[in-house]
Design a protein around this motif. Structure first.
Motif, short mmCIF file in Angstrom:
data_model
loop_
_atom_site.label_atom_id
_atom_site.label_comp_id
_atom_site.label_asym_id
_atom_site.label_seq_id
_atom_site.Cartn_x
_atom_site.Cartn_y
_atom_site.Cartn_z
N LYS A 123 36.80 104.12 75.60
CA LYS A 123 36.04 103.19 74.74
C LYS A 123 36.25 103.92 73.20
N GLN A 124 36.93 104.94 72.96
CA GLN A 124 37.14 105.54 71.74
C GLN A 124 35.78 106.08 71.14
N HIS A 125 35.03 106.64 72.09
CA HIS A 125 34.04 107.70 71.69
C HIS A 125 33.86 108.56 72.91
N LEU A 126 32.93 109.69 72.45
CA LEU A 126 32.90 110.72 73.33
C LEU A 126 31.40 110.88 73.49
N VAL A 127 30.79 111.30 74.46
CA VAL A 127 29.28 111.12 74.87
C VAL A 127 29.15 112.80 75.38
N PHE A 128 28.24 113.21 74.47
CA PHE A 128 27.66 114.83 74.78
C PHE A 128 26.41 114.66 75.18
N ARG A 129 25.95 115.12 76.39
CA ARG A 129 24.52 115.32 76.70
C ARG A 129 24.13 116.72 76.83
N GLY A 130 23.68 117.70 75.81
CA GLY A 130 23.20 118.71 75.75
C GLY A 130 24.13 119.90 76.01
N GLU A 146 36.64 119.69 72.58
CA GLU A 146 36.80 118.37 72.84
C GLU A 146 37.34 117.85 71.51
N LEU A 147 36.70 117.85 70.55
CA LEU A 147 37.01 117.08 69.36
C LEU A 147 38.46 117.52 68.65
N ASN A 148 38.76 118.64 69.08
CA ASN A 148 40.11 119.35 68.46
C ASN A 148 40.98 118.87 69.21
N ARG A 149 40.91 118.16 70.37
CA ARG A 149 41.98 117.28 71.33
C ARG A 149 42.73 116.23 70.59
N TYR A 150 41.93 115.63 69.47
CA TYR A 150 41.83 114.33 69.09
C TYR A 150 42.46 114.29 67.72
N SER A 151 42.68 115.31 67.00
CA SER A 151 43.23 115.43 65.78
C SER A 151 43.90 116.95 65.25
N SER A 152 44.76 116.88 64.23
CA SER A 152 45.59 117.99 64.03
C SER A 152 44.85 118.79 62.84
N THR A 153 43.63 118.44 62.41
CA THR A 153 42.69 119.01 61.69
C THR A 153 41.88 119.73 62.64
N VAL A 154 41.84 120.98 62.48
CA VAL A 154 40.84 121.80 63.52
C VAL A 154 39.61 122.11 63.07
N ILE A 155 38.55 122.00 63.73
CA ILE A 155 37.36 122.47 63.42
C ILE A 155 37.10 123.77 64.41
N VAL A 156 36.46 124.73 63.40
CA VAL A 156 36.16 126.19 64.01
C VAL A 156 34.75 126.46 63.80
N LEU A 157 34.19 127.14 64.45
CA LEU A 157 32.86 127.85 64.15
C LEU A 157 33.02 129.15 63.33
N GLY A 158 32.33 129.14 62.09
CA GLY A 158 32.17 130.11 61.36
C GLY A 158 31.17 131.35 61.72
N ASP A 159 30.24 130.87 62.74
CA ASP A 159 29.32 132.04 62.89
C ASP A 159 29.25 131.89 64.57
N ALA A 160 29.53 132.94 65.31
CA ALA A 160 29.60 132.91 66.81
C ALA A 160 28.38 132.71 67.44
N ILE A 166 30.08 110.46 69.83
CA ILE A 166 30.86 110.69 68.60
C ILE A 166 32.00 109.65 68.85
N GLN A 167 32.12 108.85 67.73
CA GLN A 167 32.88 107.82 67.66
C GLN A 167 34.47 108.57 67.05
N LEU A 168 35.43 108.12 67.91
CA LEU A 168 36.77 109.07 67.38
C LEU A 168 37.16 108.60 66.18
N GLY A 169 37.17 109.47 65.19
CA GLY A 169 37.40 109.06 63.98
C GLY A 169 38.13 110.07 63.01
#
Length: 320
Positions: A247-254, A263-277, A288-291
């Motif tokens: 349904k073009q959104h992702l559900v996360f429960r904790g 998971e979000l990085n599967r859907y876009s060429s723009t990569v999200i990274v964590l700057g703090d481990a 999260i609506q896929l967008g």
């Protein structure tokens, strides 16, 4: 209305939505109205994530009661559904393909790019939804229906045909059904099978193409070929939520933030990274609506009180 008053109003509306949706049964019209409100502003999305966090701590209704006591109009709400949260909107390209019947076996190939989804209508009435960065081959004969999942993930709505079983072949093994709704996903090292309706058999085909069943899955069960070979029992899950990408959104429960980002990085060429481990294990509850990836990261950052920046390579960085 000041910015403080406006933000307070948005947060109260978000809590009201959380309560309305916290029912055993949610009408589709109400869910559509909620999604329209959610997508209309990143502020709504961030407020809803905060509302979920308050709800989990038992503070949401207390906060709403304190605020509404100071207002001339009281809100009426219903208790209900747990789980939906916030995010940003993305347009995913959805195509529809009709496969013409063939008297002889013909192998048809389908593939999606990152961020795309492909609807495939098979000539027997079965339907396939191919998810982002995925590929499969389809081969039908008079006695067999075979799909080879080469990479990625697909959801199958299989038309019943007792004379022609429907096989999904993967690198790790074969999934066989007669008529059901289920999903198969290739991961880096294994294959995940999730059943929404009906029964799904996992096993292998011998050299003589005889299917040898190893385990039978029923609705709301999930397993992998590796777990099956180890003799582990299938997991009991909420398959509808697990397969929310349909349904073009992702559900996360904790889930940990690292898993959400992956998971979000599967859907876009723009990569999200964590700057703090240290952020990797931070729990996230959200829908999260896929967008647009930048908007999604901004929403997550705002809700989780994180900074959102871009590095020199164009990656979106979440940090404290």
């Amino acid at each position: 209305m000041s910015n403080i008053q406006r933000n307070s109003h948005i947060e109260n509306v978000a809590i009201e939505w959380l309560v309305k949706l916290n029912r055993d049964t949610v009408p589709s019209e109400l869910e559509a109205e909620f999604m329209a409100w959610l997508q209309s502003s990143p502020a709504h999305q961030a407020a809803y994530i905060r509302a979920e966090q308050l709800w989990q701590r038992g503070e949401a209704l207390q906060k709403l009661a304190q605020t509404t006591a100071q207002q001339p109009v009281k809100a009426n709400f219903y208790f209900g559904w747990q789980g939906l949260s916030a995010c940003a909107a993305i347009l995913i390209v959805c195509l529809c393909v009709w496969l013409l019947p063939s008297a002889q076996q013909e192998i048809l190939h389908f593939q999606t790019a990152k961020g795309q989804q492909l609807h495939i209508d098979l000539n027997d009435g079965s339907k396939v939804l191919l998810n982002t960065s995925s590929a499969l081959d389809v081969a039908y004969t008079s006695s067999q229906r075979t799909v080879s999942l080469l990479q990625g993930e697909a959801f199958f709505d299989v038309a019943k045909d007792t004379k022609r079983p429907f096989d999904v072949e993967t690198h790790q093994g074969t999934v066989r059904v007669v008529g059901t709704r289920f999903a198969v996903q290739h991961t880096e090292l294994d294959t995940v099978i999730t059943v929404l309706e009906g029964k799904v058999a996992l096993g292998d085909k011998s050299d003589s193409s005889i299917f040898e069943q190893a385990v039978l899955l029923t609705p709301n069960q999930q397993t992998t070929f590796a777990e099956t070979k180890l003799g582990l029992k299938p997991k009991v899950i909420d398959a509808e939520k697990n397969l929310s990408w349909r349904k073009q959104h992702l559900v996360f429960r904790g889930q940990p933030l690292r898993d959400v980002v992956e998971e979000l990085n599967r859907y876009s060429s723009t990569v999200i990274v964590l700057g703090d481990a240290s952020l990797a294990n931070k729990n996230v509850t959200a829908v999260i609506q896929l967008g647009e990836k930048g908007v999604t990261a901004e929403t997550l950052g705002s809700a989780l009180q994180l900074n959102v920046t871009k590095d020199n390579s164009g990656r979106v960085v979440l940090s404290r």
